[in-house]
Scaffold this active site. Structure first.
Site, short mmCIF file in Angstrom:
data_model
loop_
_atom_site.label_atom_id
_atom_site.label_comp_id
_atom_site.label_asym_id
_atom_site.label_seq_id
_atom_site.Cartn_x
_atom_site.Cartn_y
_atom_site.Cartn_z
N ALA A 13 0.82 -1.22 0.00
CA ALA A 13 0.00 0.00 0.00
C ALA A 13 0.85 1.27 0.00
CB ALA A 13 -0.95 -0.02 1.20
N TYR A 154 4.60 -14.09 -14.10
CA TYR A 154 3.53 -13.24 -13.56
C TYR A 154 2.15 -13.85 -13.84
CZ TYR A 154 0.95 -8.83 -12.76
OH TYR A 154 0.08 -7.87 -12.31
N ALA A 156 1.40 -16.98 -14.38
CA ALA A 156 1.21 -18.18 -13.56
C ALA A 156 0.88 -17.80 -12.12
CB ALA A 156 2.48 -19.03 -13.59
N LYS A 158 -0.62 -15.07 -11.05
CA LYS A 158 -1.95 -14.47 -10.94
C LYS A 158 -3.05 -15.51 -11.20
CE LYS A 158 -0.67 -10.28 -9.79
NZ LYS A 158 -1.01 -9.72 -8.47
N ILE A 187 -3.41 -0.70 -15.72
CA ILE A 187 -3.73 0.44 -14.87
C ILE A 187 -2.52 1.38 -14.83
CG2 ILE A 187 -4.48 1.12 -12.53
CD1 ILE A 187 -6.49 -0.78 -13.94
N1 LIG Z 1 -0.60 -1.66 -12.69
C1 LIG Z 1 -1.25 -2.53 -13.42
O1 LIG Z 1 -1.47 -2.34 -14.62
C2 LIG Z 1 -1.76 -3.81 -12.80
C3 LIG Z 1 -2.61 -4.61 -13.58
C4 LIG Z 1 -3.11 -5.79 -13.04
C5 LIG Z 1 -2.76 -6.15 -11.74
N2 LIG Z 1 -1.93 -5.35 -11.02
C6 LIG Z 1 -1.61 -5.82 -9.66
O2 LIG Z 1 -2.00 -4.82 -8.73
C7 LIG Z 1 -1.14 -4.85 -7.59
C8 LIG Z 1 -0.57 -3.47 -7.35
O3 LIG Z 1 0.11 -3.04 -8.52
P1 LIG Z 1 0.71 -1.58 -8.71
O4 LIG Z 1 0.67 -1.30 -10.16
O5 LIG Z 1 0.10 -0.64 -7.76
O6 LIG Z 1 2.23 -1.87 -8.30
P2 LIG Z 1 3.37 -0.91 -7.77
O7 LIG Z 1 4.65 -1.50 -8.23
O8 LIG Z 1 3.07 0.52 -8.11
O9 LIG Z 1 3.22 -1.06 -6.18
C9 LIG Z 1 3.45 -2.30 -5.54
C10 LIG Z 1 3.79 -2.06 -4.08
O10 LIG Z 1 4.03 -3.34 -3.50
C11 LIG Z 1 5.19 -3.27 -2.67
N3 LIG Z 1 5.82 -4.58 -2.58
C12 LIG Z 1 6.54 -5.22 -3.54
N4 LIG Z 1 7.01 -6.38 -3.07
C13 LIG Z 1 6.58 -6.50 -1.79
C14 LIG Z 1 6.77 -7.48 -0.78
N5 LIG Z 1 7.50 -8.57 -1.00
N6 LIG Z 1 6.17 -7.29 0.42
C15 LIG Z 1 5.44 -6.17 0.66
N7 LIG Z 1 5.25 -5.20 -0.26
C16 LIG Z 1 5.82 -5.36 -1.47
C17 LIG Z 1 6.08 -2.26 -3.38
O11 LIG Z 1 7.05 -1.69 -2.49
C18 LIG Z 1 5.06 -1.23 -3.87
O12 LIG Z 1 4.82 -0.21 -2.92
C19 LIG Z 1 -0.09 -5.92 -7.91
O13 LIG Z 1 -0.48 -7.16 -7.33
C20 LIG Z 1 -0.13 -6.02 -9.42
O14 LIG Z 1 0.30 -7.27 -9.87
C21 LIG Z 1 -1.43 -4.20 -11.50
#
Ligand SMILES: NC(=O)c1ccc[n+]([C@@H]2O[C@H](COP(=O)([O-])OP(=O)(O)OC[C@H]3O[C@@H](n4cnc5c(N)ncnc54)[C@H](O)[C@@H]3O)[C@@H](O)[C@H]2O)c1
Length: 246
Positions: A13, A154, A156, A158, A187
């Protein structure tokens, strides 16, 4: 203030979608534990909540570590007095075509994206079971449903999250714990910032709504799934993708 008195843990977060979810849940009355492996970023998210009346604390944990996760959940319960909502949001990418993908790329992504979800869920579920109430939302991805060249690890992870979600939903439905997944499309966050402009244009062409999503689009769905409006919904995957995958 429909989430009044509820305590929510949101992983990853410190930025992006996780931060948007945190702000949304807090705006609707939840007290929040902001979890991130990067404590500075987690504190920054908490500082966004200072003017609100909600209680928010930042905790550092690497969710791929079972011990760190268990300690983080125990500390959350101690400091916040309970736990009602878990949003498994933290996730990483290490994109490479399969032939170039190293064992380490595979392990790192599976460890955070899938084992991390297992670690957090297992650590909270005892508390939720005892109180016969819980809301769990796992952030999956469109890529786990349709695949994507360069993201075997990734995709796999998800797809695994979706199978895990349905299983937890079945095991804990009788305890009044719901478990659902939200599968975002593409996103606008740091994760997609690195896309070259031409790749972004090509991608946008494949989205019927003609734009990438915003973190808040995902946060709205999460709010619905943790609220009482969705109390008869469990084991589902909510697609938030502008129509890219139907
Ligand atoms: N951005 C997209 O297009 C998109 C699309 C589909 C799914 N998602 C999923 O949404 C979620 C959030 O994505 P986002 O784009 O905000 O990512 P982001 O990279 O902006 O943020 C991810 C956060 O997770 C933290 N993090 C990483 N590894 C960690 C760990 N081992 N323990 C605790 N915290 C950890 C990071 O420090 C970071 O603050 C992820 O699960 C991602 O796979 C994102």
């Amino acid at each position: 203030m429909e989430l009044n008195e509820k305590v929510a843990i949101v992983t990853g977060a410190g930025q992006g979608i996780g931060r948007a979810i945190t702000l949304k849940l807090a705006a609707n009355g939840a007290n929040i534990v902001v979890v991130d492996v990067n404590l500075e970023r987690a504190n920054e998210t908490v500082s966004h909540l200072e003017s609100s009346e909600r209680k928010a604390i930042a905790l550092k944990a690497d969710i791929s570590s079972t011990k760190e996760t268990e300690d983080m959940i125990e500390e959350s319960v101690k400091k916040m007095g309970g736990i009602h909502i878990l949003v498994n949001n933290a996730g990483i990418t290490r994109d490479k075509l399969l032939l170039r993908m190293k064992e380490d790329d595979w392990d790192a992504v599976l460890d955070v994206n899938l084992k991390g979800v297992f670690n957090c869920t297992k650590a909270v579920i005892r508390h939720m079971s005892k109180q016969r109430y819980g809301r769990i939302v796992n952030i999956a991805s469109i890529v786990g449903e349709m695949g994507n060249a360069g993201q075997a690890n990734y995709a796999a992870s998800k797809a695994g999250v979706i199978g895990f979600t349905k299983t937890v939903a079945r095991e804990f439905a009788a305890r009044n714990i719901t478990c659902n997944a939200v599968a975002p499309g593409f996103i606008e966050t740091a994760m997609t910032d690195s896309l070259p402009e031409n790749a972004r244009e090509e991608l946008t062409k494949q989205i019927p709504m003609g734009r990438l999503g915003k973190p808040d689009d995902v946060a709205e769905s999460v709010l619905f799934l943790v609220s009482d409006s969705s109390s008869y919904i469990t084991g589902q995957v909510v697609n938030v993708n502008g129509g890219m995958y139907m």
